[in-house]
Write an enzyme that holds these catalytic residues in place. Sequence first.
Site, PDB file in Angstrom:
ATOM      1  CE  LYS A  13     -10.936   7.456  85.907  1.00  0.00           C
ATOM      2  NZ  LYS A  13     -10.851   5.924  85.565  1.00  0.00           N
ATOM      3  NE  ARG A  88     -14.448   6.821  79.958  1.00  0.00           N
ATOM      4  CZ  ARG A  88     -14.514   6.372  81.254  1.00  0.00           C
ATOM      5  NH1 ARG A  88     -14.575   7.516  81.958  1.00  0.00           N
ATOM      6  NH2 ARG A  88     -14.688   5.103  81.733  1.00  0.00           N
ATOM      7  NE  ARG A 127     -15.356  -0.869  90.557  1.00  0.00           N
ATOM      8  CZ  ARG A 127     -14.745   0.014  89.739  1.00  0.00           C
ATOM      9  NH1 ARG A 127     -14.348   0.971  90.264  1.00  0.00           N
ATOM     10  NH2 ARG A 127     -14.795  -0.265  88.346  1.00  0.00           N
ATOM     11  NE  ARG A 133     -18.843   0.425  87.838  1.00  0.00           N
ATOM     12  CZ  ARG A 133     -17.993   1.161  87.364  1.00  0.00           C
ATOM     13  NH1 ARG A 133     -17.378   2.052  88.322  1.00  0.00           N
ATOM     14  NH2 ARG A 133     -17.255   1.382  86.144  1.00  0.00           N
ATOM     15  NE  ARG A 144     -15.261  -0.654  83.102  1.00  0.00           N
ATOM     16  CZ  ARG A 144     -15.104  -1.169  84.336  1.00  0.00           C
ATOM     17  NH1 ARG A 144     -15.692  -2.228  84.520  1.00  0.00           N
ATOM     18  NH2 ARG A 144     -14.808  -0.439  85.340  1.00  0.00           N
TER      19      ARG A 144
END
Length: 187
Positions: A13, A88, A127, A133, A144
């Site tokens: 996204k 969301r 990632r 992160r 998630r």
Amino acid sequence: MFILFLGAPGSGKGTQGKILAERLGLPKITTGDLLRAAVKQGTPLGREAKKYMDEGKLVPDTVILNLIKEELAKPDAQRGAVLDGFPRTAPQAQLVDATLGERGQRLNHILLLDVLEEELVRRMTNRAAQEGRSDDTPEAIRTRLQVYQRDTAPLIAHYAQRGIVHRVPGTGMIDEIATEIKRIIGR
Ligand code: ADP
């Protein structure tokens, strides 16, 4: 024109939203980036949000609804925007619909990036190695994905009733996906 990117974490996204927003000259509003900036600055919002984000849970709507109101009220966002990472939940969707509705506007397109779960996990794990992160740990990634299925995926049906949802295959070359989005939006 208001365009919403929907899709699981890791579906691209942010990447596609950035390309589209730049091409159309629209601002991109990304709640995840706003929250990460607040965490970094140590603001009250950031301190409240951090514990949820690190675990991969949603920051409560009591907090997020205000953030969304503020962002949509900004002068930049009056003519259109690319929304990434919100709405969301059902209450967030109601707020966005109502705020735009009061202004005689609406969400024009919803782009649903479709990526298989094993590919999502692979991307987020990669990632994690690159960006570090704090919510790209294996447990937070699992949470998630579950939270997405439970709280966010139902929005697809809500918007599909209005006939504005476009499913976009999210695997392949980044510029091919961008070209497909361009074709769907028609500009
Ligand atoms: P991803 O979609 O890859 O999980 P985001 O950057 O969109 O990443 O979001 C990271 C985290 O920020 C989420 O797990 C959640 O804790 C918080 N967050 C972002 N946007 C929202 C939102 N609209 N409502 C609640 N929490 C949010």
